[in-house]
Design an enzyme around this catalytic site. Structure first.
Site, PDB file in Angstrom:
ATOM      1  N   LYS A  46      23.453  46.883  37.058  1.00  0.00           N
ATOM      2  CA  LYS A  46      23.091  45.558  37.610  1.00  0.00           C
ATOM      3  C   LYS A  46      21.874  45.000  36.878  1.00  0.00           C
ATOM      4  O   LYS A  46      21.869  43.858  36.434  1.00  0.00           O
ATOM      5  CB  LYS A  46      22.773  45.698  39.092  1.00  0.00           C
ATOM      6  CG  LYS A  46      21.969  44.545  39.692  1.00  0.00           C
ATOM      7  CD  LYS A  46      21.666  44.697  41.152  1.00  0.00           C
ATOM      8  CE  LYS A  46      20.410  45.415  41.491  1.00  0.00           C
ATOM      9  NZ  LYS A  46      19.164  44.648  41.427  1.00  0.00           N
ATOM     10  N   ASN A  47      20.829  45.835  36.711  1.00  0.00           N
ATOM     11  CA  ASN A  47      19.568  45.319  36.164  1.00  0.00           C
ATOM     12  C   ASN A  47      19.594  45.123  34.659  1.00  0.00           C
ATOM     13  O   ASN A  47      18.630  44.601  34.096  1.00  0.00           O
ATOM     14  CB  ASN A  47      18.400  46.214  36.589  1.00  0.00           C
ATOM     15  CG  ASN A  47      18.122  46.061  38.086  1.00  0.00           C
ATOM     16  OD1 ASN A  47      18.633  45.147  38.739  1.00  0.00           O
ATOM     17  ND2 ASN A  47      17.348  46.975  38.636  1.00  0.00           N
ATOM     18  N   CYS A  91      14.212  41.729  46.872  1.00  0.00           N
ATOM     19  CA  CYS A  91      13.775  42.679  47.905  1.00  0.00           C
ATOM     20  C   CYS A  91      12.281  42.492  48.187  1.00  0.00           C
ATOM     21  O   CYS A  91      11.493  42.187  47.307  1.00  0.00           O
ATOM     22  CB  CYS A  91      14.029  44.102  47.439  1.00  0.00           C
ATOM     23  SG  CYS A  91      15.789  44.481  47.313  1.00  0.00           S
ATOM     24  N   ASP A 142      13.105  52.779  41.690  1.00  0.00           N
ATOM     25  CA  ASP A 142      14.370  52.423  42.344  1.00  0.00           C
ATOM     26  C   ASP A 142      15.130  53.637  42.869  1.00  0.00           C
ATOM     27  O   ASP A 142      16.165  53.479  43.509  1.00  0.00           O
ATOM     28  CB  ASP A 142      15.271  51.636  41.376  1.00  0.00           C
ATOM     29  CG  ASP A 142      14.713  50.260  41.093  1.00  0.00           C
ATOM     30  OD1 ASP A 142      15.193  49.606  40.158  1.00  0.00           O
ATOM     31  OD2 ASP A 142      13.768  49.853  41.796  1.00  0.00           O
ATOM     32  N   ARG A 187       5.125  39.895  44.811  1.00  0.00           N
ATOM     33  CA  ARG A 187       5.797  40.097  43.512  1.00  0.00           C
ATOM     34  C   ARG A 187       5.470  38.880  42.632  1.00  0.00           C
ATOM     35  O   ARG A 187       6.269  37.990  42.450  1.00  0.00           O
ATOM     36  CB  ARG A 187       7.311  40.278  43.697  1.00  0.00           C
ATOM     37  CG  ARG A 187       7.642  41.558  44.454  1.00  0.00           C
ATOM     38  CD  ARG A 187       9.130  41.785  44.614  1.00  0.00           C
ATOM     39  NE  ARG A 187       9.750  42.303  43.391  1.00  0.00           N
ATOM     40  CZ  ARG A 187      11.061  42.601  43.341  1.00  0.00           C
ATOM     41  NH1 ARG A 187      11.835  42.374  44.391  1.00  0.00           N
ATOM     42  NH2 ARG A 187      11.589  43.079  42.220  1.00  0.00           N
ATOM     43  N   ARG A 244      24.527  43.970  47.291  1.00  0.00           N
ATOM     44  CA  ARG A 244      23.886  43.237  46.193  1.00  0.00           C
ATOM     45  C   ARG A 244      23.864  44.083  44.920  1.00  0.00           C
ATOM     46  O   ARG A 244      23.859  43.562  43.816  1.00  0.00           O
ATOM     47  CB  ARG A 244      22.436  42.887  46.564  1.00  0.00           C
ATOM     48  CG  ARG A 244      22.321  41.860  47.659  1.00  0.00           C
ATOM     49  CD  ARG A 244      20.880  41.535  47.957  1.00  0.00           C
ATOM     50  NE  ARG A 244      20.140  41.287  46.712  1.00  0.00           N
ATOM     51  CZ  ARG A 244      18.818  41.100  46.678  1.00  0.00           C
ATOM     52  NH1 ARG A 244      18.128  41.171  47.790  1.00  0.00           N
ATOM     53  NH2 ARG A 244      18.190  40.868  45.546  1.00  0.00           N
TER      54      ARG A 244
HETATM   55  C1  EPZ Z   1      12.700  44.917  38.185  1.00  0.00           C
HETATM   56  O1  EPZ Z   1      11.941  44.133  39.081  1.00  0.00           O
HETATM   57  C2  EPZ Z   1      13.933  45.349  38.948  1.00  0.00           C
HETATM   58  N1  EPZ Z   1      14.687  44.189  39.367  1.00  0.00           N
HETATM   59  C3  EPZ Z   1      13.547  46.183  40.165  1.00  0.00           C
HETATM   60  O2  EPZ Z   1      14.759  46.690  40.730  1.00  0.00           O
HETATM   61  C4  EPZ Z   1      12.688  47.366  39.718  1.00  0.00           C
HETATM   62  O3  EPZ Z   1      12.229  48.051  40.862  1.00  0.00           O
HETATM   63  C5  EPZ Z   1      11.501  46.877  38.883  1.00  0.00           C
HETATM   64  O4  EPZ Z   1      11.968  46.082  37.782  1.00  0.00           O
HETATM   65  C6  EPZ Z   1      10.693  48.037  38.312  1.00  0.00           C
HETATM   66  O5  EPZ Z   1      11.521  48.858  37.534  1.00  0.00           O
HETATM   67  C7  EPZ Z   1      15.561  43.650  38.491  1.00  0.00           C
HETATM   68  O6  EPZ Z   1      15.706  44.120  37.376  1.00  0.00           O
HETATM   69  C8  EPZ Z   1      16.347  42.465  38.980  1.00  0.00           C
HETATM   70  P1  EPZ Z   1       8.276  44.437  37.508  1.00  0.00           P
HETATM   71  P2  EPZ Z   1      10.676  43.269  38.514  1.00  0.00           P
HETATM   72  O7  EPZ Z   1       7.999  43.089  36.982  1.00  0.00           O
HETATM   73  O8  EPZ Z   1      10.974  42.775  37.156  1.00  0.00           O
HETATM   74  C9  EPZ Z   1       3.909  43.744  39.340  1.00  0.00           C
HETATM   75  C10 EPZ Z   1      16.362  47.155  42.367  1.00  0.00           C
HETATM   76  O9  EPZ Z   1      16.279  47.908  43.359  1.00  0.00           O
HETATM   77  N2  EPZ Z   1       3.946  42.476  38.582  1.00  0.00           N
HETATM   78  O10 EPZ Z   1       8.419  45.582  36.560  1.00  0.00           O
HETATM   79  O11 EPZ Z   1      10.280  42.313  39.566  1.00  0.00           O
HETATM   80  C11 EPZ Z   1       4.908  43.744  40.475  1.00  0.00           C
HETATM   81  O12 EPZ Z   1       4.363  43.144  41.631  1.00  0.00           O
HETATM   82  C12 EPZ Z   1      15.184  46.267  42.031  1.00  0.00           C
HETATM   83  O13 EPZ Z   1      17.349  47.090  41.592  1.00  0.00           O
HETATM   84  C13 EPZ Z   1       2.782  41.689  38.544  1.00  0.00           C
HETATM   85  O14 EPZ Z   1       1.759  42.028  39.133  1.00  0.00           O
HETATM   86  O15 EPZ Z   1       9.570  44.425  38.420  1.00  0.00           O
HETATM   87  C14 EPZ Z   1       5.160  45.218  40.662  1.00  0.00           C
HETATM   88  O16 EPZ Z   1       4.118  45.769  41.443  1.00  0.00           O
HETATM   89  C15 EPZ Z   1      14.087  46.344  43.063  1.00  0.00           C
HETATM   90  N3  EPZ Z   1       2.823  40.529  37.833  1.00  0.00           N
HETATM   91  C16 EPZ Z   1       5.084  45.772  39.244  1.00  0.00           C
HETATM   92  O17 EPZ Z   1       4.356  44.797  38.482  1.00  0.00           O
HETATM   93  C17 EPZ Z   1       3.954  40.125  37.167  1.00  0.00           C
HETATM   94  O18 EPZ Z   1       3.911  39.057  36.523  1.00  0.00           O
HETATM   95  C18 EPZ Z   1       6.433  45.985  38.577  1.00  0.00           C
HETATM   96  O19 EPZ Z   1       7.135  44.768  38.602  1.00  0.00           O
HETATM   97  C19 EPZ Z   1       5.105  40.927  37.230  1.00  0.00           C
HETATM   98  C20 EPZ Z   1       5.086  42.097  37.934  1.00  0.00           C
END
Ligand code: EPZ
Length: 422
Positions: A22-23, A117, A307, A122, A399
């Site tokens: 999915k991701n 989620c 995840d 975020r 989802r």
């Molecule tokens: C992706 O989310 C995935 N979603 C998530 O999977 C996954 O948990 C996550 O990456 C980490 O591997 C999709 O791919 C659609 P991040 P994303 O940006 O991109 C902080 C699932 O279950 N952050 O790596 O939103 C953020 O708050 C889902 O399939 C900032 O502070 O994750 C978090 O604490 C859930 N500023 C951390 O970084 C930003 O600009 C990681 O977020 C961006 C992120």
């Protein structure tokens, strides 16, 4: 309303074919915008988030044709930028990728706030930092994120991400492939789906090197062409079934996987006393249900995947001894703890840490899927528990899992989907 009903205690035996990731599919679907041509995507999982992303593009004027259950063609020649529907965009986190894709193709983007989620805040400040490194201006206007390239258009630049954010890495890649000049992303995310996106874009004529490392280089090109691409297998789906087999006991093979992507999950299961054998593209988990408690710290790839955290929370709730989980990526990813407590689990959460006192057996109960992977954790707990478990709000599970009920029934689980029409 749809629910999942499980009669726990049955051992699992057999093989599960893993679907496409999915991701990985989500950023690649939005990346099709950059080509303005027709792309054919294979091994696409039939899950709500992916189907919603395709609907968003279709509503924007793309031609989307479902060739088979897992193959889709996406032609974005006639797609109109800045026309995504807010009601759809607000339902998934991946819609943030519209910012990078629209900015890359049209020089500007306007997208409603994304959803996804709920793990606490975020933000997208790292995405913004990346766009600004390319000379773009980011504002918030009428409930939308708005990004506009500078007067000379998008120009390559260098960005150091404060956090190895998956989304920010993806969005900067999308914006940079058609920018004028070279772009570098330092402290980039290294997840396999970042590599998959880079491979897709390079097949369309982009020039990206270093994906999978923390330093990615992109040389802008003037245009991209379409391509045919097969999405990588879903390492989180595969890990979920490996944990289900460990929890319920029995012997299950997950096939069509890339074992390297599963190495942290495999190592943790072996640490818990589970037997794991891997071969070229399949992994077999054998368990007698007796499990040792362990400590887990989630972190950015190649660390233990966040995840997979809720799924292991359910597994550890019925393991011997006390385990500590430290969530290294999100602020609040233990919302499933209250639901597991309804099944007799003893989980104490303090900020980003949870201590779990393993119980001999959990007992079935009515519970709710509070987010995607928490929903998977409820299924795992239900399979291992004594008695009946009823899971509501299962649309959240749909989802990200392609036919999870059918796949588990195929290996002997007493699980079914019911719809009481309410
Ligand atoms: C992706 O989310 C995935 N979603 C998530 O999977 C996954 O948990 C996550 O990456 C980490 O591997 C999709 O791919 C659609 P991040 P994303 O940006 O991109 C902080 C699932 O279950 N952050 O790596 O939103 C953020 O708050 C889902 O399939 C900032 O502070 O994750 C978090 O604490 C859930 N500023 C951390 O970084 C930003 O600009 C990681 O977020 C961006 C992120």
């Amino acid at each position: 309303m749809k629910k999942i009903l499980i009669n726990g205690g049955k051992k699992l035996h057999g093989k599960i074919d893993v679907s496409g990731m999915k991701n990985a599919a989500l950023p690649i679907i939005f990346a099709c915008i950059l080509t303005g041509k027709k792309c054919v995507l294979d091994n696409i999982p039939d899950v709500t988030d992916v189907n919603l992303s395709l609907k968003i593009l279709e509503d924007m004027g793309a031609e989307v044709i479902r060739i088979s259950r897992n193959t889709v063609s996406v032609d974005t020649e006639k797609l109109n930028g800045m026309t995504s529907r807010h009601d759809l965009v607000s339902r998934l986190r991946a819609s943030t990728y519209l910012l990078g894709a629209e900015l890359g193709r049209f020089g500007e983007a306007r997208v409603g706030f994304s959803g996804g989620c709920d793990f606490g805040v975020r933000p997208i400040d790292q995405h913004q930092k990346g766009f600004e490194a390319l000379g773009a201006k980011v504002t918030v206007e009428n409930g939308c994120n708005r990004v506009v390239a500078g007067p000379q258009g998008l120009r390559g630049g260098s960005v150091y991400l404060d956090i190895a954010s998956v989304g920010a890495t993806i969005n900067v890649m999308l914006a940079a492939v058609l920018a004028d000049g070279k772009t570098t992303i330092d402290n980039a995310a290294r997840e396999p789906h970042i590599v998959d996106l880079a491979n897709f874009l390079n097949m369309c004529g982009a020039k990206i090197t270093g994906a999978g490392t923390s330093f990615i280089k992109i040389t802008g090109v003037t245009e991209l062409h379409g391509c045919e691409y097969t999405i990588i297998p879903d390492m989180i789906e595969a890990g979920t079934y490996m944990v289900a087999a460990a929890a319920a006991g029995g012997r299950v093979t997950v096939s069509g996987v890339i074992p390297k992507h599963m190495e942290t999950v495999t190592a943790k299961l072996i640490e818990m006393g589970v037997s794991v054998d891997e071969d070229e593209d399949f992994i077999t988990v054998t368990s007698n249900g007796k499990l040792r408690g362990v400590n887990i710290k989630t972190y950015f790839y190649p660390g233990f995947p966040t995840d997979m955290q809720p799924q292991f929370g359910a597994l550890l709730a019925a393991a011997d001894g006390t385990s500590i989980i430290t969530e290294g990526v999100f602020d609040n990813r233990f919302r499933y703890a209250d639901e597991l407590a309804k099944m007799g689990a003893e989980i104490n959460v303090l900020g980003r840490n949870a201590s779990i006192v393993g119980k001999k057996k959990l007992s079935g109960a009515p519970v709710t899927a509070v987010d995607l992977r928490a929903g998977a954790a409820m299924i795992i707990a239900g399979l291992a528990a004594e008695g009946k478990t009823e899971i509501s709000q299962i649309e959240i599970i749909e989802r990200g899992y392609d036919d999870i009920v059918g796949k588990l029934r195929g290996v002997g689980a007493d699980i079914r989907l019911v719809d009481d029409g309410a």
